[in-house]
Design a protein around this motif. Structure first.
Motif, short mmCIF file in Angstrom:
data_model
loop_
_atom_site.label_atom_id
_atom_site.label_comp_id
_atom_site.label_asym_id
_atom_site.label_seq_id
_atom_site.Cartn_x
_atom_site.Cartn_y
_atom_site.Cartn_z
N VAL A 218 51.87 40.94 44.49
CA VAL A 218 53.13 40.92 44.46
C VAL A 218 53.73 39.55 43.99
O VAL A 218 53.44 38.48 44.75
N PRO A 219 54.36 39.44 42.97
CA PRO A 219 54.83 38.03 42.35
C PRO A 219 55.96 38.03 43.26
O PRO A 219 56.83 38.56 43.49
N VAL A 220 56.09 36.49 43.49
CA VAL A 220 57.30 35.85 44.21
C VAL A 220 57.76 34.68 43.60
O VAL A 220 56.79 33.88 43.38
N SER A 278 58.26 43.54 42.61
CA SER A 278 57.69 44.72 42.75
C SER A 278 56.30 44.67 42.92
O SER A 278 55.52 44.13 42.18
N PRO A 279 55.59 45.69 43.96
CA PRO A 279 54.18 45.49 43.98
C PRO A 279 53.32 45.84 42.82
O PRO A 279 53.89 47.11 42.25
N ILE A 280 52.34 45.58 42.49
CA ILE A 280 51.41 46.03 41.36
C ILE A 280 50.30 46.75 41.88
O ILE A 280 49.37 46.07 42.74
N SER A 281 49.84 47.90 41.88
CA SER A 281 49.07 48.77 42.32
C SER A 281 47.75 48.36 42.13
O SER A 281 47.50 48.29 40.83
N VAL A 282 46.90 47.86 42.93
CA VAL A 282 45.63 47.60 42.55
C VAL A 282 44.41 48.60 43.21
O VAL A 282 44.28 48.56 44.48
N PRO A 283 43.42 49.04 42.52
CA PRO A 283 42.53 49.81 43.19
C PRO A 283 41.49 49.04 43.92
O PRO A 283 41.26 47.88 43.48
N GLN A 284 40.76 49.61 44.75
CA GLN A 284 39.48 48.76 45.32
C GLN A 284 38.27 48.95 44.47
O GLN A 284 37.76 49.94 44.18
N ARG A 285 37.90 47.90 44.33
CA ARG A 285 36.47 47.54 43.42
C ARG A 285 35.66 46.55 44.29
O ARG A 285 35.88 45.44 44.23
N VAL A 286 34.39 47.02 44.91
CA VAL A 286 33.77 46.16 45.56
C VAL A 286 33.21 45.12 44.68
O VAL A 286 32.90 43.98 45.35
N THR A 287 32.82 45.32 43.51
CA THR A 287 32.36 44.46 42.75
C THR A 287 33.01 44.43 41.49
O THR A 287 32.72 45.16 40.52
N PRO A 288 34.31 43.88 41.32
CA PRO A 288 35.12 43.94 40.17
C PRO A 288 34.54 43.38 38.98
O PRO A 288 33.86 42.37 38.89
N THR A 289 34.69 44.07 37.71
CA THR A 289 34.12 43.26 36.70
C THR A 289 35.20 42.54 35.78
O THR A 289 36.28 42.43 36.36
N GLU A 290 34.66 41.57 35.12
CA GLU A 290 35.41 40.71 34.75
C GLU A 290 36.68 41.32 33.63
O GLU A 290 37.78 40.74 33.75
N GLU A 291 36.53 42.35 33.19
CA GLU A 291 37.58 43.08 32.37
C GLU A 291 38.59 43.49 33.24
O GLU A 291 39.85 43.48 33.09
N GLU A 292 38.20 44.02 34.56
CA GLU A 292 39.11 44.59 35.56
C GLU A 292 39.91 43.36 36.08
O GLU A 292 41.04 43.54 36.19
N VAL A 293 39.23 42.14 36.32
CA VAL A 293 40.02 41.20 36.93
C VAL A 293 41.07 40.54 35.77
O VAL A 293 42.31 40.38 36.06
N ASP A 294 40.76 40.50 34.49
CA ASP A 294 41.44 40.16 33.60
C ASP A 294 42.73 41.16 33.41
O ASP A 294 43.81 40.56 33.01
N TYR A 296 44.08 43.12 35.45
CA TYR A 296 45.17 42.94 36.68
C TYR A 296 45.73 41.57 36.82
O TYR A 296 47.00 41.53 37.07
N HIS A 297 45.09 40.62 36.19
CA HIS A 297 45.58 39.11 36.33
C HIS A 297 46.78 39.29 35.14
O HIS A 297 47.77 38.63 35.25
N ARG A 298 46.28 39.75 33.90
CA ARG A 298 47.56 40.02 32.98
C ARG A 298 48.81 40.70 33.47
O ARG A 298 49.80 40.16 33.04
N LEU A 299 48.40 41.97 34.23
CA LEU A 299 49.59 42.53 34.89
C LEU A 299 50.39 41.67 35.64
O LEU A 299 51.66 41.80 35.82
N TYR A 300 49.68 40.93 36.63
CA TYR A 300 50.35 39.91 37.51
C TYR A 300 51.23 38.99 36.84
O TYR A 300 52.47 38.89 36.96
N MET A 301 50.72 38.30 35.74
CA MET A 301 51.57 37.28 34.92
C MET A 301 52.81 38.10 34.21
O MET A 301 53.97 37.25 34.30
N GLU A 302 52.59 39.21 33.68
CA GLU A 302 53.71 40.14 33.25
C GLU A 302 54.77 40.34 34.23
O GLU A 302 55.82 40.07 34.05
N GLY A 303 54.30 40.68 35.33
CA GLY A 303 55.16 40.87 36.52
C GLY A 303 55.93 39.70 37.03
O GLY A 303 57.27 39.77 37.18
N LEU A 304 55.25 38.65 36.98
CA LEU A 304 56.02 37.51 37.23
C LEU A 304 57.11 36.92 36.28
O LEU A 304 58.08 36.75 36.89
N SER A 305 56.58 37.04 35.18
CA SER A 305 57.52 36.70 33.87
C SER A 305 58.85 37.42 33.95
O SER A 305 59.92 37.07 33.97
#
Length: 326
Positions: A218-220, A278-294, A296-305
């Protein structure tokens, strides 16, 4: 029509803010001095007993702490809120059966908006988001300061350390909102009136944590946070800036040189509006890949902007202002 404040009300507001600023700057040092001083007096058993208690209680901050609703409801926080004033704005519902990681921006000098909205009950978080419990995560070293640690735990603060965050997201049930001021000390050094700079482009640890535990992001954004103090900002590469960065890397916080409107320490009476996106829905991944991190990180920055640009005008900024993400 807004009711005019009495002189007594203005005085109470100023004192309430001043006590927090002085606590932020000096209370930790004062607690160290007090506990050491008592060791050399006839009251030395108090210090000895406290240190025994400290050893036994060492891990409590990372296990949820000792939140006190009565402390969070102190009347002083209402006066503190009214000084600026500070307002919490809700833009979407939050499901109390999920956990969340709030990324709060900007840090400012003292993260005043984040403290008022998430570490006190003065801004109505419980009413706005029923069933969701906010916990502001701050510098872990502060929980090693005797006496001071017990005070800040009562406000529901916790260390921004992995064991602490893991506990809140996996062993504390549902409805937890862990609030992290992502930019930290680096962002505080960019704080100045008229500046809208956030440090998040290369900070992905909070996204990885969200994926590990399936916590929605959730961006604030706290509009007005950077307007509270005027700061001396040294240019990149200058000796003064290098010394600030060195101190920051060693101690974990930045030695900002700032001044307020009155008595140097009292901030400007500038409204702060903390907007919860607004919350950004994130799935659970015990060992997330770098692609997955990147991703959702991009989605977060877009949501913040998006959050910034949708609310900047209503929160007092000109349409021409841009959000700088570094």
């Amino acid at each position: 029509m807004t009711k005019e404040k009495t002189k007594w009300k203005e005085f109470l507001e100023a004192i309430s803010v001043l006590q927090l600023v002085l606590s932020f700057l000096f209370l930790g040092v004062a607690c160290y001095i007090l506990i050491v001083y008592l060791m050399f007096t006839s009251l030395w058993p108090l210090s000895a007993l406290y240190f025994i208690w400290l050893v036994m209680d060492w891990h409590t901050p990372e296990r949820g702490g000792r939140r006190s609703l009565s402390v969070r409801k102190w009347r002083v926080w209402g006066h503190f809120r009214d000084f600026f004033p500070i307002k919490l704005v809700k833009t979407a519902e939050l499901n109390p059966n999920k956990n969340y990681i709030f990324g709060c921006h900007p840090h400012g000098i003292m993260s005043t908006g984040a403290f008022a909205c998430f570490s006190t009950e003065s801004c109505g978080f419980a009413e706005a988001f029923p069933g969701v419990k906010p916990t502001l995560a701050i510098l872990a070293g502060l929980f090693r300061i005797p006496l001071f640690r017990d005070y800040i735990m009562k406000a529901g603060l916790c260390p921004v350390s992995r064991p602490s965050l893991v506990h809140l997201l996996s062993k504390n049930g549902k409805g937890n909102a862990v609030v992290i001021v992502i930019g930290g000390a680096a962002e505080s050094l960019a704080s100045a009136p008229g500046v809208n700079t956030v440090v998040v482009k290369h900070r992905k640890g909070f996204v990885r944590l969200a994926l590990e535990f399936g916590a929605d992001l959730v961006p604030v954004y706290s509009f007005g946070e950077n307007e509270l103090f005027k700061q001396v900002i040294f240019s990149e590469g200058s000796l003064s800036r290098k010394l600030q960065d060195l101190f920051k890397n060693i101690m974990g916080f930045a030695p900002c040189l700032f001044v307020g409107e009155c008595l140097a320490f009292l901030p400007y009476r500038t409204p702060i509006t903390t907007v919860v996106g607004s919350p950004i829905s994130v799935p659970q991944r015990v060992t997330p890949t770098e692609e997955e991190v990147d991703h959702y990180h991009r989605l977060y920055m877009e949501g913040l902007s998006k959050l910034f640009h949708e609310h900047k005008v209503s929160c007092g900024l000109p349409e021409s202002h841009k959000l700088r993400i570094i």
